[in-house]
Structures are given as structure tokens and as C-alpha cells.
Design an enzyme around this catalytic site. Structure first.
Site, PDB file in Angstrom:
ATOM      1  N   THR A 125       0.827  -1.201   0.000  1.00 22.54           N
ATOM      2  CA  THR A 125       0.000   0.000   0.000  1.00 22.54           C
ATOM      3  C   THR A 125       0.867   1.259   0.000  1.00 22.54           C
ATOM      4  O   THR A 125       2.006   1.228   0.492  1.00 22.54           O
ATOM      5  CB  THR A 125      -0.903   0.005   1.259  1.00 22.54           C
ATOM      6  OG1 THR A 125      -1.455   1.299   1.443  1.00 22.54           O
ATOM      7  CG2 THR A 125      -0.122  -0.346   2.527  1.00 22.54           C
ATOM      8  N   ASP A 126       0.300   2.348  -0.496  1.00 27.06           N
ATOM      9  CA  ASP A 126       1.041   3.620  -0.460  1.00 27.06           C
ATOM     10  C   ASP A 126       1.231   4.113   0.979  1.00 27.06           C
ATOM     11  O   ASP A 126       2.059   4.984   1.239  1.00 27.06           O
ATOM     12  CB  ASP A 126       0.336   4.687  -1.312  1.00 27.06           C
ATOM     13  CG  ASP A 126      -1.082   5.026  -0.863  1.00 27.06           C
ATOM     14  OD1 ASP A 126      -1.611   4.375   0.060  1.00 27.06           O
ATOM     15  OD2 ASP A 126      -1.671   5.968  -1.449  1.00 27.06           O
ATOM     16  N   GLU A 127       0.457   3.540   1.919  1.00 31.96           N
ATOM     17  CA  GLU A 127       0.527   4.036   3.300  1.00 31.96           C
ATOM     18  C   GLU A 127       1.880   3.753   3.957  1.00 31.96           C
ATOM     19  O   GLU A 127       2.202   4.357   4.982  1.00 31.96           O
ATOM     20  CB  GLU A 127      -0.630   3.459   4.136  1.00 31.96           C
ATOM     21  CG  GLU A 127      -1.958   3.841   3.521  1.00 31.96           C
ATOM     22  CD  GLU A 127      -3.166   3.593   4.400  1.00 31.96           C
ATOM     23  OE1 GLU A 127      -3.054   3.655   5.622  1.00 31.96           O
ATOM     24  OE2 GLU A 127      -4.248   3.344   3.826  1.00 31.96           O
ATOM     25  N   TYR A 150      -1.199  -0.322  11.121  1.00 37.56           N
ATOM     26  CA  TYR A 150      -1.489  -1.020   9.849  1.00 37.56           C
ATOM     27  C   TYR A 150      -0.351  -0.795   8.858  1.00 37.56           C
ATOM     28  O   TYR A 150       0.206  -1.734   8.296  1.00 37.56           O
ATOM     29  CB  TYR A 150      -2.818  -0.518   9.260  1.00 37.56           C
ATOM     30  CG  TYR A 150      -2.982  -0.821   7.787  1.00 37.56           C
ATOM     31  CD1 TYR A 150      -3.120  -2.132   7.332  1.00 37.56           C
ATOM     32  CD2 TYR A 150      -2.987   0.207   6.823  1.00 37.56           C
ATOM     33  CE1 TYR A 150      -3.255  -2.417   5.968  1.00 37.56           C
ATOM     34  CE2 TYR A 150      -3.129  -0.064   5.468  1.00 37.56           C
ATOM     35  CZ  TYR A 150      -3.259  -1.378   5.050  1.00 37.56           C
ATOM     36  OH  TYR A 150      -3.378  -1.659   3.705  1.00 37.56           O
ATOM     37  N   LYS A 154       2.409  -3.441   7.149  1.00 35.93           N
ATOM     38  CA  LYS A 154       2.593  -3.629   5.699  1.00 35.93           C
ATOM     39  C   LYS A 154       4.042  -3.320   5.305  1.00 35.93           C
ATOM     40  O   LYS A 154       4.627  -4.004   4.466  1.00 35.93           O
ATOM     41  CB  LYS A 154       1.625  -2.738   4.911  1.00 35.93           C
ATOM     42  CG  LYS A 154       0.149  -3.060   5.094  1.00 35.93           C
ATOM     43  CD  LYS A 154      -0.261  -4.427   4.557  1.00 35.93           C
ATOM     44  CE  LYS A 154      -0.227  -4.517   3.054  1.00 35.93           C
ATOM     45  NZ  LYS A 154      -0.789  -5.834   2.600  1.00 35.93           N
TER      46      LYS A 154
HETATM   47  P1  NAD Z   1     -10.105  -6.721   2.928  1.00 39.69           P
HETATM   48  O1  NAD Z   1      -9.982  -6.436   4.392  1.00 39.69           O
HETATM   49  O2  NAD Z   1     -11.365  -6.392   2.219  1.00 39.69           O
HETATM   50  O3  NAD Z   1      -9.803  -8.265   2.665  1.00 39.69           O
HETATM   51  C1  NAD Z   1      -8.782  -8.967   3.323  1.00 39.69           C
HETATM   52  C2  NAD Z   1      -9.051 -10.460   3.130  1.00 39.69           C
HETATM   53  O4  NAD Z   1      -7.969 -11.172   3.751  1.00 39.69           O
HETATM   54  C3  NAD Z   1     -10.344 -10.950   3.789  1.00 39.69           C
HETATM   55  O5  NAD Z   1     -11.059 -11.757   2.889  1.00 39.69           O
HETATM   56  C4  NAD Z   1      -9.864 -11.732   4.998  1.00 39.69           C
HETATM   57  O6  NAD Z   1     -10.738 -12.800   5.360  1.00 39.69           O
HETATM   58  C5  NAD Z   1      -8.520 -12.259   4.496  1.00 39.69           C
HETATM   59  N1  NAD Z   1      -7.601 -12.576   5.589  1.00 39.69           N
HETATM   60  C6  NAD Z   1      -7.324 -11.824   6.678  1.00 39.69           C
HETATM   61  N2  NAD Z   1      -6.437 -12.460   7.465  1.00 39.69           N
HETATM   62  C7  NAD Z   1      -6.127 -13.626   6.844  1.00 39.69           C
HETATM   63  C8  NAD Z   1      -5.250 -14.696   7.147  1.00 39.69           C
HETATM   64  N3  NAD Z   1      -4.510 -14.718   8.260  1.00 39.69           N
HETATM   65  N4  NAD Z   1      -5.173 -15.740   6.280  1.00 39.69           N
HETATM   66  C9  NAD Z   1      -5.940 -15.761   5.153  1.00 39.69           C
HETATM   67  N5  NAD Z   1      -6.797 -14.769   4.823  1.00 39.69           N
HETATM   68  C10 NAD Z   1      -6.884 -13.706   5.656  1.00 39.69           C
HETATM   69  O7  NAD Z   1      -8.863  -5.957   2.282  1.00 39.69           O
HETATM   70  P2  NAD Z   1      -8.730  -5.290   0.837  1.00 39.69           P
HETATM   71  O8  NAD Z   1      -9.173  -3.888   0.925  1.00 39.69           O
HETATM   72  O9  NAD Z   1      -9.290  -6.200  -0.182  1.00 39.69           O
HETATM   73  O10 NAD Z   1      -7.135  -5.259   0.693  1.00 39.69           O
HETATM   74  C11 NAD Z   1      -6.450  -6.355   0.100  1.00 39.69           C
HETATM   75  C12 NAD Z   1      -4.952  -6.057   0.102  1.00 39.69           C
HETATM   76  O11 NAD Z   1      -4.713  -4.841  -0.598  1.00 39.69           O
HETATM   77  C13 NAD Z   1      -4.405  -5.837   1.514  1.00 39.69           C
HETATM   78  O12 NAD Z   1      -3.147  -6.445   1.576  1.00 39.69           O
HETATM   79  C14 NAD Z   1      -4.282  -4.326   1.641  1.00 39.69           C
HETATM   80  O13 NAD Z   1      -3.220  -3.979   2.506  1.00 39.69           O
HETATM   81  C15 NAD Z   1      -3.971  -3.944   0.202  1.00 39.69           C
HETATM   82  N6  NAD Z   1      -4.391  -2.580  -0.198  1.00 39.69           N
HETATM   83  C16 NAD Z   1      -5.679  -2.170   0.019  1.00 39.69           C
HETATM   84  C17 NAD Z   1      -6.063  -0.899  -0.408  1.00 39.69           C
HETATM   85  C18 NAD Z   1      -7.478  -0.417  -0.234  1.00 39.69           C
HETATM   86  O14 NAD Z   1      -7.758   0.743  -0.540  1.00 39.69           O
HETATM   87  N7  NAD Z   1      -8.413  -1.238   0.229  1.00 39.69           N
HETATM   88  C19 NAD Z   1      -5.138  -0.067  -1.062  1.00 39.69           C
HETATM   89  C20 NAD Z   1      -3.834  -0.529  -1.261  1.00 39.69           C
HETATM   90  C21 NAD Z   1      -3.479  -1.798  -0.843  1.00 39.69           C
HETATM   91  P1  TYD Z   2     -10.172   4.721   4.975  1.00 39.91           P
HETATM   92  O1  TYD Z   2     -11.213   4.342   3.982  1.00 39.91           O
HETATM   93  O2  TYD Z   2     -10.221   4.113   6.337  1.00 39.91           O
HETATM   94  O3  TYD Z   2      -8.773   4.466   4.261  1.00 39.91           O
HETATM   95  P2  TYD Z   2      -7.267   4.891   4.750  1.00 39.91           P
HETATM   96  O4  TYD Z   2      -7.313   5.364   6.129  1.00 39.91           O
HETATM   97  O5  TYD Z   2      -6.554   3.597   4.611  1.00 39.91           O
HETATM   98  O6  TYD Z   2      -6.825   5.933   3.764  1.00 39.91           O
HETATM   99  O7  TYD Z   2     -10.214   6.302   5.148  1.00 39.91           O
HETATM  100  C1  TYD Z   2     -10.056   7.171   4.034  1.00 39.91           C
HETATM  101  C2  TYD Z   2     -10.050   8.591   4.559  1.00 39.91           C
HETATM  102  O8  TYD Z   2     -11.347   8.901   5.080  1.00 39.91           O
HETATM  103  C3  TYD Z   2      -9.082   8.837   5.703  1.00 39.91           C
HETATM  104  O9  TYD Z   2      -8.574  10.165   5.601  1.00 39.91           O
HETATM  105  C4  TYD Z   2      -9.948   8.712   6.948  1.00 39.91           C
HETATM  106  C5  TYD Z   2     -11.280   9.269   6.463  1.00 39.91           C
HETATM  107  N1  TYD Z   2     -12.495   8.708   7.097  1.00 39.91           N
HETATM  108  C6  TYD Z   2     -13.488   9.582   7.559  1.00 39.91           C
HETATM  109  O10 TYD Z   2     -13.370  10.819   7.474  1.00 39.91           O
HETATM  110  N2  TYD Z   2     -14.605   9.036   8.108  1.00 39.91           N
HETATM  111  C7  TYD Z   2     -14.782   7.685   8.239  1.00 39.91           C
HETATM  112  O11 TYD Z   2     -15.822   7.240   8.783  1.00 39.91           O
HETATM  113  C8  TYD Z   2     -13.764   6.816   7.746  1.00 39.91           C
HETATM  114  C9  TYD Z   2     -13.908   5.310   7.858  1.00 39.91           C
HETATM  115  C10 TYD Z   2     -12.634   7.378   7.167  1.00 39.91           C
END
Ligand code: NAD
Ligand code: TYD
Length: 343
Positions: A125-127, A150, A154
Site C-alpha cells: 500500500t502507499d501508506e 497497519y 505492511k
Molecule cells: P479486505 O480487508 O477487504 O480483505 C482482506 C481479506 O484477507 C479478507 O477476505 C480476509 O478474510 C482475508 N484474511 C485476513 N487475514 C487472513 C489470514 N490470516 N489468512 C488468510 N486470509 C486472511 O482488504 P482489501 O481492501 O481487499 O485489501 C487487500 C490487500 O490490498 C491488503 O493487503 C491491503 O493492505 C492492500 N491494499 C488495500 C487498499 C485499499 O484501498 N483497500 C489499497 C492498497 C493496498
Molecule cells: P479509509 O477508507 O479508512 O482508508 P485509509 O485510512 O486507509 O486511507 O479512510 C479514508 C479517509 O477517510 C481517511 O482520511 C480517513 C477518512 N475517514 C473519515 O473521514 N470518516 C470515516 O468514517 C472513515 C472510515 C474514514
């Protein structure tokens, strides 16, 4: 035919990726290993139940025996989406983040190394880069400065993958994408939370002053980027993924209210997140130039499409909110999904 192990494939991005890959490559076979935490939802994979190219296994990426058993079945590439993914939860309690995101990744890469897996993609992730001021962008050379537990988990996983590439010649590649939105996203994250609250006339919680900036990419574009990296990326490298679409949270919320025809009085400023990163912004030049990849979806059309999806899939939201998604397989088939002992 390629055989892929996709971990976390019942989550938001993993399930979108499985749909994307099976649609694009009819000859591929996907093994989907997911623990089904609160974020894992088999309804995200509805329609694939009878597709022989998708094999779901409930299990934990920390479980060495389970992972080794799957790798022994013959796997060409592993794509690791499995993670604890919500910043707010990591602030409340971080141990599960270290277990899955760090120890789980280490387990995967060690077993992939031993089993000589051809390619391993770490979905990061970019985070991991921390927070930006009002100018500048994250490049692959930016320092790793995670601010939330988090992000730290990562970043730790990234460092392990990097060390395996350097020390063992491990064929790992790291991708670092910006904030995703789209169908099947658990409504604890900003966009699905705002959409589902707005649909129901509930308050839209905005942290702090609402001027925190995120760089939004439609999940379909993230999937096509991972596809490009999987097939053409260079082992040992890092690829940033983003769509150059920065927006302050308050603007995202106002757009959602406007498109749903709801009143701005639903906007509710709430206490800020501790350690809240001010701005994320990705420079995706590298993947654009080297892998000829481009994000295709503009935020304006992507958010309309996403709102329509949540409006048309009210059952999905209702099941997630009520917990009914946890028994989806039992209800659909009168049987439980495959467990490890049934592999
Ligand atoms: P999500 O929370 O929707 O899904 C995570 C999945 O992983 C779930 O299905 C969960 O059951 C499974 N999981 C958790 N722990 C596990 C374990 N120990 N063994 C097997 N499975 C397990 O997350 P997401 O938003 O789909 O993100 C997927 C990946 O992308 C993550 O690695 C996250 O860090 C990365 N990512 C997410 C975003 C975003 O905006 N959502 C952006 C950049 C990167
Ligand atoms: P989020 O979707 O949790 O992603 P991330 O923190 O990984 O970027 O949050 C996106 C942005 O929105 C972040 O600046 C936090 C803000 N946020 C709110 O303002 N209200 C909310 O209820 C949530 C969940 C997030």
C-alpha cells in the site's frame, strides 16, 4: 494453463481480482486461500460457486502446513492480498495486524522459496510511505515512514519480501497502490460507508476538518495493474499504482450526497483519527512507462458506477451489516465450504 494461489480472495480487492483474472484468462485456475475474517465474504464471489476454475479453501496464511499443502499441488504464482486492512482497527488493537500481515507474509515467502514458486506478488500500500504535505508525490524511491500500526505492519512485510529477493534471489515483486473504491468493499472504509449511510439517511462521519486527501483508484484499475505486474513485472522491484485522482474527504462526501440527491445536513464532523495521515499521492510513472499500464476509470464515472452498484445490491450491504454473509454457503448449498482437512 497457469495455476495461481490468491490469498485473501474473499475480501474486497482479492475477489475483484479473481473475477478479473478468470474473465480475462479462461485457461487459468485459481486457488483462493482465505481465513474468512469479518472482512472475508463468500458473497463477494457469488456466481463463481460452480466454476471449476475457482477453488476456495478456508485457511490461514500463517498456517505452514496448509500453505505447504497447497503449494505442493502445483502453483505457478502467488498473489498475497490477505491482510488486516483497516487503519482504525489497527489503532484499537494491532496484534492481529502483525500476525497476519507480517508473520503470515513471512510464512508465505519462506514456503514459496522452498517450493521454488516462479513468482510472488506482495500487495502492499502507499501508506508505507507515510504522509505528504500539500505538494509532492510518493515514488518507489520515497522513504518508508509508516505512521499507523497497519502501515507499519505492511512496511514490515515489504522489508521481508525485499530481503528475500536480495538474499535468496527470491522472485518477489511489491506493488503499492493508493486508496481503492468499487464493488464489494466492506462498509467500514470511507466510500462504501458514506454511500450506505447516505442511502439510508444516516449521518456521514467526517474525521477532523475533512481536508485529508486520498488518491482514489477504481478497484478494476488496481486489478489490471496487478495483472501487468504479474505477467511483465521485474522480480525484486517495487511498482507504485495510482490514478492521479486526489480528493479531500469532504469533497468525496459532498459528491456522494449530490449524486444520491441527499442533503448536506447529513455531513457530521467527528473526532479525528489519532495520527491521521494528511495526504497520500502516488506517482505511477514507473508502471506507466515500464509496463505500459494506465488507469482507465475517472473518479467521476467510477463513483457513479459504484453508487449504482451499492444501490442495486442492497442485499449485499444488508447481509454485511447484519452478519448474514457469514452463513452464505450454508444457506446456498446446505453445506460448509471446503476446510483444510477436506483439501
Ligand atoms: P479486505 O480487508 O477487504 O480483505 C482482506 C481479506 O484477507 C479478507 O477476505 C480476509 O478474510 C482475508 N484474511 C485476513 N487475514 C487472513 C489470514 N490470516 N489468512 C488468510 N486470509 C486472511 O482488504 P482489501 O481492501 O481487499 O485489501 C487487500 C490487500 O490490498 C491488503 O493487503 C491491503 O493492505 C492492500 N491494499 C488495500 C487498499 C485499499 O484501498 N483497500 C489499497 C492498497 C493496498
Ligand atoms: P479509509 O477508507 O479508512 O482508508 P485509509 O485510512 O486507509 O486511507 O479512510 C479514508 C479517509 O477517510 C481517511 O482520511 C480517513 C477518512 N475517514 C473519515 O473521514 N470518516 C470515516 O468514517 C472513515 C472510515 C474514514
Amino acid at each position: 494453463m497457469k495455476r495461481l494461489l490468491i490469498t485473501g480472495g474473499a475480501g474486497f480487492i482479492g475477489s475483484n481480482f479473481i473475477r478479473y483474472i478468470l474473465a480475462k484468462y479462461p485457461g487459468y485456475h485459481v486457488i483462493n486461500l482465505d481465513k474468512l475474517t469479518y472482512a472475508g465474504n463468500l458473497e463477494n464471489l457469488s456466481g463463481l460457486e460452480n466454476d471449476a476454475r475457482h477453488e476456495f479453501i478456508q485457511g490461514d496464511i500463517c498456517d505452514a502446513e496448509a500453505v505447504a499443502g497447497i503449494l505442493r499441488k502445483g502453483i505457478d504464482s502467488v498473489i498475497n492480498f490477505a491482510a488486516e486492512s483497516h487503519v482504525d482497527r489497527s489503532i484499537l488493537s494491532s496484534s492481529e495486524f502483525i500476525r497476519t500481515n507480517v508473520v503470515g507474509t513471512l510464512n508465505l515467502i519462506e514456503l514459496c522459496r522452498k517450493n521454488r514458486i516462479g513468482r510472488y506478488i506482495q500487495i502492499s500500500t502507499d501508506e508505507v510511505y507515510g504522509s505528504l504535505g500539500s505538494s509532492g508525490f510518493f515514488t518507489e524511491a520515497s522513504p518508508i515512514q509508516p505512521n499507523s500500526p497497519y502501515a507499519a505492519s505492511k512496511a514490515s512485510a515489504d522489508m521481508l519480501v525485499r530481503s528475500y529477493c536480495h538474499t535468496h534471489g527470491f522472485p518477489g515483486i511489491i506493488t503499492r497502490c493508493s486508496n481503492n473504491y468499487g464493488p464489494y468493499q466492506f462498509p467500514e472504509k470511507l466510500i462504501p460507508l458514506l454511500i450506505s449511510n447516505a442511502i439510508n439517511g444516516f449521518p456521514l462521519p467526517i474525521y477532523g476538518d475533512g481536508l485529508y486527501v486520498r488518491d482514489w483508484i477504481h478497484v478494476r484499475d488496481h486489478c489490471s495493474a496487478v495483472d501487468a505486474v504479474l505477467h511483465n513485472g521485474k522480480p525484486g522491484e517495487v511498482y507504485n499504482i495510482g490514478a492521479r485522482q486526489e480528493l479531500p474527504n469532504i469533497q468525496v462526501a459532498r459528491t456522494i450526497l449530490r449524486l444520491l440527491g441527499k442533503d448536506e445536513s447529513l455531513l457530521t464532523f467527528v473526532e479525528d483519527r489519532p495520527g491521521h495521515d494528511r495526504r497520500y499521492a502516488i506517482d505511477p510513472s514507473r508502471i506507466e512507462k515500464e509496463l505500459n499500464w494506465r488507469a482507465q476509470t475517472l473518479f467521476d464515472s467510477g463513483i457513479r458506477e459504484t453508487i449504482d452498484w451499492y444501490r442495486n445490491n442492497s442485499n449485499w450491504i444488508e447481509h454485511v451489516r447484519s452478519g448474514a454473509y457469514l452463513t452464505y454457503y450454508d444457506r446456498m448449498y446446505g453445506q460448509r465450504h471446503k476446510t483444510l482437512s477436506e483439501m
